[in-house]
Write a protein that holds these residues in place. Structure first.
Motif, PDB file in Angstrom:
ATOM      1  N   SER A 125      70.882  30.452 -44.679  1.00 14.71           N
ATOM      2  CA  SER A 125      71.222  30.889 -43.722  1.00 14.71           C
ATOM      3  C   SER A 125      70.058  30.535 -42.997  1.00 14.71           C
ATOM      4  O   SER A 125      68.458  29.989 -43.442  1.00 14.71           O
ATOM      5  CB  SER A 125      70.552  32.133 -44.552  1.00 14.71           C
ATOM      6  N   ALA A 126      69.996  31.228 -41.734  1.00 12.67           N
ATOM      7  CA  ALA A 126      68.789  30.494 -40.326  1.00 12.67           C
ATOM      8  C   ALA A 126      69.293  31.914 -39.774  1.00 12.67           C
ATOM      9  O   ALA A 126      69.513  32.203 -39.022  1.00 12.67           O
ATOM     10  CB  ALA A 126      69.535  29.095 -39.557  1.00 12.67           C
ATOM     11  N   ALA A 127      67.705  32.478 -39.457  1.00  5.18           N
ATOM     12  CA  ALA A 127      67.676  33.417 -38.185  1.00  5.18           C
ATOM     13  C   ALA A 127      66.270  33.502 -37.160  1.00  5.18           C
ATOM     14  O   ALA A 127      65.617  32.133 -37.584  1.00  5.18           O
ATOM     15  CB  ALA A 127      67.000  34.935 -39.429  1.00  5.18           C
ATOM     16  N   VAL A 128      67.543  34.587 -35.982  1.00  2.56           N
ATOM     17  CA  VAL A 128      65.463  34.785 -35.429  1.00  2.56           C
ATOM     18  C   VAL A 128      65.084  35.381 -35.269  1.00  2.56           C
ATOM     19  O   VAL A 128      66.222  36.483 -34.879  1.00  2.56           O
ATOM     20  CB  VAL A 128      66.182  34.313 -33.623  1.00  2.56           C
ATOM     21  N   GLN A 180      74.023  22.465 -48.610  1.00  2.00           N
ATOM     22  CA  GLN A 180      72.760  23.098 -48.109  1.00  2.00           C
ATOM     23  C   GLN A 180      72.559  21.892 -46.752  1.00  2.00           C
ATOM     24  O   GLN A 180      72.123  22.120 -46.063  1.00  2.00           O
ATOM     25  CB  GLN A 180      71.693  23.518 -49.182  1.00  2.00           C
ATOM     26  N   LEU A 181      72.383  20.427 -46.844  1.00  3.76           N
ATOM     27  CA  LEU A 181      72.430  19.255 -46.098  1.00  3.76           C
ATOM     28  C   LEU A 181      74.089  19.507 -44.799  1.00  3.76           C
ATOM     29  O   LEU A 181      72.842  19.717 -44.002  1.00  3.76           O
ATOM     30  CB  LEU A 181      72.162  18.943 -47.047  1.00  3.76           C
ATOM     31  N   ARG A 182      74.451  20.345 -46.209  1.00  5.81           N
ATOM     32  CA  ARG A 182      75.560  19.694 -44.925  1.00  5.81           C
ATOM     33  C   ARG A 182      75.571  21.254 -43.491  1.00  5.81           C
ATOM     34  O   ARG A 182      76.217  20.884 -42.871  1.00  5.81           O
ATOM     35  CB  ARG A 182      77.131  19.519 -45.886  1.00  5.81           C
ATOM     36  N   ASN A 183      75.440  22.368 -44.225  1.00  3.39           N
ATOM     37  CA  ASN A 183      74.958  23.118 -43.427  1.00  3.39           C
ATOM     38  C   ASN A 183      73.960  23.435 -42.847  1.00  3.39           C
ATOM     39  O   ASN A 183      74.241  24.655 -42.046  1.00  3.39           O
ATOM     40  CB  ASN A 183      75.647  25.003 -44.736  1.00  3.39           C
ATOM     41  N   LEU A 184      73.072  23.002 -42.661  1.00  5.43           N
ATOM     42  CA  LEU A 184      71.600  23.598 -41.931  1.00  5.43           C
ATOM     43  C   LEU A 184      71.962  23.272 -40.601  1.00  5.43           C
ATOM     44  O   LEU A 184      71.632  24.084 -40.278  1.00  5.43           O
ATOM     45  CB  LEU A 184      70.813  22.806 -43.022  1.00  5.43           C
ATOM     46  N   ALA A 185      72.198  21.779 -39.973  1.00  3.93           N
ATOM     47  CA  ALA A 185      72.493  21.581 -38.509  1.00  3.93           C
ATOM     48  C   ALA A 185      73.744  22.927 -38.020  1.00  3.93           C
ATOM     49  O   ALA A 185      72.766  23.097 -36.957  1.00  3.93           O
ATOM     50  CB  ALA A 185      72.989  20.588 -38.578  1.00  3.93           C
ATOM     51  N   PRO A 186      74.342  23.499 -38.771  1.00  5.11           N
ATOM     52  CA  PRO A 186      75.362  24.318 -37.614  1.00  5.11           C
ATOM     53  C   PRO A 186      74.530  25.817 -37.963  1.00  5.11           C
ATOM     54  O   PRO A 186      75.100  26.060 -36.709  1.00  5.11           O
ATOM     55  CB  PRO A 186      76.965  24.050 -38.665  1.00  5.11           C
ATOM     56  N   VAL A 187      73.993  25.938 -39.187  1.00  8.43           N
ATOM     57  CA  VAL A 187      73.659  26.978 -39.212  1.00  8.43           C
ATOM     58  C   VAL A 187      72.760  27.484 -37.942  1.00  8.43           C
ATOM     59  O   VAL A 187      72.206  28.562 -38.169  1.00  8.43           O
ATOM     60  CB  VAL A 187      73.424  27.787 -40.558  1.00  8.43           C
ATOM     61  N   ARG A 190      73.630  27.792 -34.908  1.00  7.18           N
ATOM     62  CA  ARG A 190      74.586  28.569 -33.944  1.00  7.18           C
ATOM     63  C   ARG A 190      73.422  29.102 -34.317  1.00  7.18           C
ATOM     64  O   ARG A 190      73.656  30.527 -33.055  1.00  7.18           O
ATOM     65  CB  ARG A 190      75.484  29.476 -35.108  1.00  7.18           C
ATOM     66  N   ALA A 191      72.864  29.530 -35.005  1.00  4.43           N
ATOM     67  CA  ALA A 191      72.008  31.188 -34.300  1.00  4.43           C
ATOM     68  C   ALA A 191      70.822  30.248 -32.951  1.00  4.43           C
ATOM     69  O   ALA A 191      70.462  32.005 -32.974  1.00  4.43           O
ATOM     70  CB  ALA A 191      70.385  30.588 -36.269  1.00  4.43           C
ATOM     71  N   LEU A 192      70.070  29.505 -33.055  1.00  9.10           N
ATOM     72  CA  LEU A 192      69.297  29.482 -32.000  1.00  9.10           C
ATOM     73  C   LEU A 192      70.558  29.890 -30.650  1.00  9.10           C
ATOM     74  O   LEU A 192      69.929  30.958 -29.861  1.00  9.10           O
ATOM     75  CB  LEU A 192      69.377  28.001 -31.755  1.00  9.10           C
ATOM     76  N   HIS A 193      71.353  30.109 -30.664  1.00 11.29           N
ATOM     77  CA  HIS A 193      72.592  30.137 -29.549  1.00 11.29           C
ATOM     78  C   HIS A 193      72.687  31.341 -29.076  1.00 11.29           C
ATOM     79  O   HIS A 193      72.375  31.902 -28.451  1.00 11.29           O
ATOM     80  CB  HIS A 193      74.117  29.119 -29.986  1.00 11.29           C
ATOM     81  N   GLU A 194      73.015  32.184 -30.715  1.00 12.17           N
ATOM     82  CA  GLU A 194      73.117  33.462 -30.828  1.00 12.17           C
ATOM     83  C   GLU A 194      72.231  34.634 -30.255  1.00 12.17           C
ATOM     84  O   GLU A 194      71.774  35.170 -29.912  1.00 12.17           O
ATOM     85  CB  GLU A 194      73.567  33.546 -32.172  1.00 12.17           C
ATOM     86  N   ALA A 195      71.055  33.406 -30.718  1.00 14.86           N
ATOM     87  CA  ALA A 195      69.616  34.459 -29.837  1.00 14.86           C
ATOM     88  C   ALA A 195      69.355  33.747 -28.531  1.00 14.86           C
ATOM     89  O   ALA A 195      67.787  34.115 -28.215  1.00 14.86           O
ATOM     90  CB  ALA A 195      68.383  33.717 -31.019  1.00 14.86           C
ATOM     91  N   ARG A 225      62.666  42.669 -33.944  1.00 15.43           N
ATOM     92  CA  ARG A 225      64.548  42.515 -34.215  1.00 15.43           C
ATOM     93  C   ARG A 225      65.139  40.952 -34.309  1.00 15.43           C
ATOM     94  O   ARG A 225      64.267  40.006 -34.509  1.00 15.43           O
ATOM     95  CB  ARG A 225      64.745  42.806 -32.956  1.00 15.43           C
ATOM     96  N   VAL A 226      66.447  41.522 -35.422  1.00  8.83           N
ATOM     97  CA  VAL A 226      66.827  40.208 -35.423  1.00  8.83           C
ATOM     98  C   VAL A 226      66.765  39.572 -34.145  1.00  8.83           C
ATOM     99  O   VAL A 226      68.996  40.265 -34.316  1.00  8.83           O
ATOM    100  CB  VAL A 226      67.057  40.969 -36.569  1.00  8.83           C
ATOM    101  N   LEU A 227      67.451  38.657 -33.836  1.00  2.00           N
ATOM    102  CA  LEU A 227      67.910  38.101 -32.768  1.00  2.00           C
ATOM    103  C   LEU A 227      69.362  37.712 -33.124  1.00  2.00           C
ATOM    104  O   LEU A 227      70.387  37.520 -32.419  1.00  2.00           O
ATOM    105  CB  LEU A 227      67.547  37.296 -31.725  1.00  2.00           C
ATOM    106  N   ALA A 228      69.276  37.330 -34.617  1.00  2.00           N
ATOM    107  CA  ALA A 228      70.437  35.786 -34.805  1.00  2.00           C
ATOM    108  C   ALA A 228      70.447  36.266 -36.230  1.00  2.00           C
ATOM    109  O   ALA A 228      69.074  36.285 -37.159  1.00  2.00           O
ATOM    110  CB  ALA A 228      70.369  35.090 -34.661  1.00  2.00           C
ATOM    111  N   ASN A 229      71.409  36.334 -37.121  1.00  2.00           N
ATOM    112  CA  ASN A 229      71.086  36.313 -39.098  1.00  2.00           C
ATOM    113  C   ASN A 229      72.638  35.675 -39.082  1.00  2.00           C
ATOM    114  O   ASN A 229      73.594  36.658 -39.356  1.00  2.00           O
ATOM    115  CB  ASN A 229      71.006  37.450 -38.877  1.00  2.00           C
ATOM    116  N   VAL A 230      72.639  34.456 -39.317  1.00  2.00           N
ATOM    117  CA  VAL A 230      73.913  33.308 -40.066  1.00  2.00           C
ATOM    118  C   VAL A 230      73.764  33.322 -40.856  1.00  2.00           C
ATOM    119  O   VAL A 230      72.756  32.202 -41.412  1.00  2.00           O
ATOM    120  CB  VAL A 230      73.737  32.240 -38.923  1.00  2.00           C
TER     121      VAL A 230
END
Ligand code: KG4
Ligand code: ZN
Length: 360
Positions: free
Chosen positions: A14-17, A50-57, A60-65, A22-27
């Protein structure tokens, strides 16, 4: 301040901004399907995934935020406790990012973060810590069952924990005996809805003992012996529902009784809850009823935040930074067995001068 947080302690990436509470993104990317085949979390597979998912997650979090790495002011990650290989993925990535950006890094205790997830609410999600009250917090997941006295913001004391299996583990193991796929907790919840919780009686482990600890392995064993003596129960759909409801009632009664009792004993007016098992509908309902009966207020994490997520890591990290807690070195090690009441800083783990300078 814009803070980026990673959570990779077990089988969720999971990645969040977060910005100013305020939670701008929580993937969140869950690995449930991957581990289902094996009937439980396989640590080596979890780390690789975890390694495989880290970059896409992260992307996406940075993009959503609507931000980029360059727009971040601070970075945080779960430093422990958890599976070493999985923890290392998020923690080391976050440390590298903080190092490259020359921004502060904070390593967060996974369970301390759980204590704040009930206070993250609304749409869009934000931290409602203006309403924060001292509370007794129940953390119940597949790996943990603990009761914590949160005396004030950022001040807590572990009251008790499970002596053997976690409550979620008990749900999952009993579900396996019944023949349900992993993780069995949600399926038991659904089946229990149509069942009679008084059909069979199972032990309420440690419920009457004057402490804040839990034990669930005896309950699992009781169900195993019960099914050995009555295998025909698994042939009848209604009997299976009755069995699920009866086992669930035993788990829920213990989980409700202990926090309410601790709150009364310590003169605390609020009970809070988080962790995957807090999604259980009977537990939510029974906790609400018991709190009402005892003039206690209840605050349970929203279902999407009951399970592991980086939003709770980010919100806690932001509060800690605002209160001036010391930063974590970007070379600090993960702490897979980090006790809740202890500092993670082992001898030799203190920030080195050049690293502190970079962190600043
Ligand atoms: O928080 P979580 O994702 O942590 C771990 O990774 O341990 O929680 C997962 C656990 C599993 O044991 C699962 O069966 C249980 O939470 N769980 C439930 C329900 N939803 C999830 N148990 C009972 N009823 C549910 N509705
Ligand atoms: Zn957790």
């Amino acid at each position: 301040m814009i803070l980026f947080a990673l959570e990779t302690s077990c089988d969720e990436t999971s990645a969040a901004v977060v910005r100013d509470g305020r939670v701008l993104a929580n993937v969140v990317s869950s690995q449930i399907k991957l581990h289902a085949e094996y009937g439980g979390v396989v640590p080596e597979l979890a780390a690789r995934e975890q390694l495989r998912n880290l970059a896409p997650v992260t992307r996406r979090a940075l993009h959503e935020a609507q931000t980029t790495a360059a727009g971040l002011d601070a970075v945080a990650a779960t430093r422990g406790p958890g599976l070493p290989g999985a923890l290392m993925v998020g923690c080391k990535a976050a440390q590298a990012l903080a190092f490259a950006l020359r921004k502060p890094f904070l390593g967060i205790h996974h369970h301390e973060a759980h204590l704040y997830s009930p206070w993250i609410a609304g749409d869009p999600l934000s931290a409602d810590l203006e309403s924060f009250q001292p509370n007794i917090s129940l953390i119940v997941s597949g790996g943990h069952t603990m009761l914590v006295h949160v005396e004030a913001e950022l001040k807590h004391r572990l009251l008790g924990a499970t002596l053997d299996d976690a409550a979620g583990e008990c749900f999952d193991k009993v579900a396996k005996l019944i023949g349900l796929p992993y993780p069995g907790g949600p399926a038991m919840d659904r089946l229990a809805e149509g069942g009679n919780s008084k059909a069979f009686h199972f032990p309420r482990p440690m419920m009457d003992q004057p402490n804040d600890d839990f034990s669930f392995s005896g309950l699992k064993t009781a169900v195993r012996y019960f099914l050995r003596g009555h295998p025909e129960i698994l042939d009848g759909a209604q009997r299976v529902r009755d069995l699920c409801a009866s086992v669930q009632a035993a788990i829920v009664e213990t989980l409700v009784n202990k926090p309410v009792r601790a709150a009364r004993r310590l003169g605390v007016r609020w009970v809070t809850g988080s962790g995957g098992v807090t999604c259980n509908r009977a537990l939510r309902k029974e906790l609400a009823a018991a709190c009402e009966q005892n003039a206690l207020r209840l605050r349970l994490a929203e279902k999407s935040l009951c399970t592991d997520n980086a939003a709770m890591i980010g919100i806690l990290a932001e509060r800690k930074l605002a209160q001036g807690v010391s930063l974590t070195d970007v070379e600090a090690e993960i702490v897979p067995n980090w006790p809740m009441d202890q500092s993670p800083d082992l001898p030799g783990d203190a920030p080195r001068p050049h690293q502190s300078a970079i962190n600043r």
